[in-house]
Design an enzyme around this catalytic site. Structure first.
Site, PDB file in Angstrom:
ATOM      1  N   ALA A 116      11.918   8.595   2.569  1.00  0.00           N
ATOM      2  CA  ALA A 116      12.716   8.969   1.400  1.00  0.00           C
ATOM      3  C   ALA A 116      13.981   8.149   1.213  1.00  0.00           C
ATOM      4  O   ALA A 116      14.436   7.980   0.077  1.00  0.00           O
ATOM      5  CB  ALA A 116      13.085  10.455   1.496  1.00  0.00           C
ATOM      6  N   CYS A 147       6.386  -2.711  -1.234  1.00  0.00           N
ATOM      7  CA  CYS A 147       7.070  -3.833  -1.891  1.00  0.00           C
ATOM      8  C   CYS A 147       6.583  -5.149  -1.280  1.00  0.00           C
ATOM      9  O   CYS A 147       7.362  -6.052  -1.013  1.00  0.00           O
ATOM     10  CB  CYS A 147       8.580  -3.698  -1.774  1.00  0.00           C
ATOM     11  SG  CYS A 147       9.179  -3.535  -0.084  1.00  0.00           S
ATOM     12  N   GLY A 171      16.957   7.577  -1.281  1.00  0.00           N
ATOM     13  CA  GLY A 171      16.905   8.752  -2.138  1.00  0.00           C
ATOM     14  C   GLY A 171      16.658   8.485  -3.606  1.00  0.00           C
ATOM     15  O   GLY A 171      16.695   9.433  -4.397  1.00  0.00           O
TER      16      GLY A 171
END
Length: 634
Positions: A305, A430, A308
């Site tokens: 996470a 990514c 955020g």
């Protein structure tokens, strides 16, 4: 009325030149006549008659010229003098204009001549055959500092030759020679290591490869995501414009994104940022959350996470309802995660610190959706971290792929397949490496009862179904790839899975037990199929079915041997060939400790040569049978 007036004006203009000429003739006639009168002693009758005749003609002409009681002689004098002055000025102006136009024509002709010469020079340069440098030249250049202009020109020449290889290639040079030289030049010019530039050359055509590498050298635009829990995009844009921020909406596919061109204030330190009205977030980070499509009152897990951005976007779409488990394995990154959650006004999120692979043991399969933005090599964000060019190797890619496979299996195990509104897993990285993307999804499709579904994104390129010797599941076309030179965002990969059942698939026993032998068989079959025609293909299919049956038989025999071995060992207990426990004397240390584990004999697999020989013999036998049938039928 207007046409009549125009006609009168035109008639007047056309009649005016004639009286002027007549008046000049009269003046010229009067002057010598007056001189004759002055010189003579008395006027003669002929002269008087001539003078009367001239006066009558002058009166008639004067009546034609004069209008509204004006003096015709004065008007004619003034008009004649003005015309002569204007004629002189106009002649002068015309001569100046001619000189200027002549100079312009000469300059234009000179420019055209220079342009033609330059065009011919360019054509000549292009037509010249490009020759690869020799080994001596390469070794000599390696001892000197790199000549960047020369490298750049050579890269352009190689790309030009490869785009039209048949017509521009050097005699005796192969495509492999050009590609190897291109790899060396690109690595020297842009700073890539041999592994990474080799993978990129294999993945993209040379022209697109150059566009991708050039795009990696430029930074991506700064993007903001509006926090819809606190404000609207229109209101936020108005406030930031008043603060001197030049921005626009991100694109049609996003309703909350803004792209920033320039700013007079620090965009990450405005009062609106501190108040949580927006989040600094790259455009590619919007995509996995949009693909996840969270619904209100659901249980969702974000397995990686921090910091955020995606978690707060999920909370905004859920309108702070339901529960979000924001997991982060690294403790230092929890600070940024919790800070952003508080700043953005998120109240439905639980921040936790676990290894993502252990989450199924803690939460079970009780959640509706899972977002896994997996840790990766970062080969899609080279514009942000240029150290990736030289630091990543094949081992790093393999390690990342191994971790990603473990994480995606854990993510699938977290989801409840019987969820009424969910049962979805979104996997994103990514990275643009195939082992970290398509290979991981293909692995998950084999290990768990899941299927790929459309991501819900209208743009992006489909994932690879085949790459070199690798073949993936056909449904991988539903995955999406994003590139900086195509979509103006960092390299990214998104896949969306739907869990069909909570059962776990076991790998096929044949593939698990005989990987080396299978690979050898596939290699040999490919070689034989290339050399032979349809007949050999049919024979290979028959042989493969027989081999499967023989494998099943060997599997059953192996199970029976293992069963008999376990029965005999259970009867004997711990007594082994070395004497068991009684053979060991702890006082003097004599004897050997028994080995509790079972000693399995390694299976001796046949070599590839033996397998190929056996196959060839079978093919010969099949050919002989077929020929016998044909002979008997004829």
């Amino acid at each position: 009325m207007a046409p009549a007036a125009r006609a009168k004006k035109k008639g007047a203009k056309s009649r005016t030149p004639e009286p002027r000429k007549k008046q000049k003739q009269l003046d010229a006639q009067r002057l010598p006549k007056q001189d004759l009168l002055d010189d003579s002693d008395g006027p003669s009758e002929e002269l008087e008659a001539q003078c009367r005749l001239d006066e009558e003609q002058g009166a008639d002409s004067g009546s034609e010229i004069s209008s509204d009681g004006d003096d015709p002689l004065a008007d004619d004098f003034l008009q004649g003098s003005d015309k002569e002055g204007t004629d002189f000025d106009s002649d002068k102006d015309e001569s100046d204009i001619e000189e200027k136009s002549r100079a312009l024509d000469e300059e234009k002709a000179r420019e055209e001549e220079e342009a033609g010469a330059e065009l011919q020079l360019n054509i000549k340069e292009e037509s010249d055959e490009f020759r690869l440098p020799t080994k001596e030249e390469i070794e000599e250049a390696a001892q000197r500092p790199p000549d960047l202009p020369n490298l750049q020109q050579r890269i352009k020449d190689i790309v030009r030759v490869l785009s039209k290889f048949k017509s521009l290639r050097q005699e005796g040079a192969t495509r492999k020679d050009y590609i190897s030289q291109l790899k060396l030049d690109l690595g020297s010019y842009y700073g890539y290591n041999e592994f990474l530039i080799g993978v990129l050359v294999e993945m993209f055509p040379v022209v697109e490869l150059m566009e991708l590498i050039e795009a990696f050298e430029k930074p991506r635009p700064i993007c903001l995501r509006t926090n819809t829990l606190k404000t609207r995009r229109r209101d936020l844009a108005d406030v930031l414009l008043n603060r001197g921020v030049n921005l626009d909406p991100l694109s049609k596919w996003s309703k909350v994104g803004l792209v920033v061109y320039d700013s007079q204030v620090p965009i990450g330190a405005t009062p609106e940022y501190m108040a949580g009205y927006y989040m600094l977030q790259s455009a590619n980070s919007f995509l996995p959350v949009m693909a996840l499509a969270p619904q209100e009152k659901e249980r969702i897990v974000d397995m990686a996470a921090a910091p955020g951005g995606k978690t707060t976007y999920i909370a905004a779409l859920m309108k702070n309802s339901g529960i979000i488990f924001a997991n982060e394995m690294k403790v230092p990154r929890l600070k940024s995660l919790t800070a952003n959650l508080h700043r953005m006004g998120v109240t439905n999120t639980i921040a936790c610190n676990y290894d993502g692979r252990e989450l199924p043991k803690i939460l079970g399969n009780s959640v509706d959706r899972v977002l896994l933005d997996a840790p990766c090599s970062g080969t899609g964000v080279i514009s942000k971290d240029e150290s990736v060019k030289s630091s990543k190797s094949s081992l790093d890619i393999q390690q990342s792929a191994h971790l990603q496979k473990q994480l995606i299996l854990a993510a699938i195990d977290l989801v409840d397949a019987s969820s009424k509104s969910g049962g979805y897993i979104v996997y994103s990285t990514c990275s643009i490496m195939i082992p970290e993307n398509e290979a991981v999804i293909d692995y998950a499709l084999k290990k768990r009862d899941v299927k790929l579904v459309p991501c819900g994104l209208d743009f992006g390129r489909p994932g690879f179904i085949r790459f070199r010797e690798h073949r993936f599941h056909p449904s991988l076309e539903k995955t999406r790839r994003f590139y900086p030179h195509v979509h103006n965002m960092d390299g990214f990969f998104v896949a969306k899975l739907k869990k069909m059942s909570n059962s776990k698939r076991s790998p096929p026993s044949d593939e698990a037990e005989m990987p080396e032998q299978d690979s050898g068989l596939t290699d040999n079959t490919n070689q034989h199929n290339n050399g032979e025609g349809e007949e050999s293909q049919q024979q290979s299919k028959e042989v493969s079915t027989r081999e499967k049956e023989s494998r099943k038989g060997s599997k059953s025999e192996r199970k029976s041997r293992i069963g008999s071995r376990t029965e005999s060992k259970s009867k004997r207990g711990f007594q082994r060939e070395n004497g068991g426990l009684n053979s060991y004397n702890p006082e003097n240390g004599e004897g050997k400790l028994p080995s509790i584990g079972r000693k399995r004999k390694k299976r001796n697999y046949r070599s590839r040569e033996e397998i190929s020989e056996a196959r060839e013999n079978k093919r010969k036998a099949l050919r002989e049978k077929k020929s016998e049938k044909n002979n008997s039928g004829s």
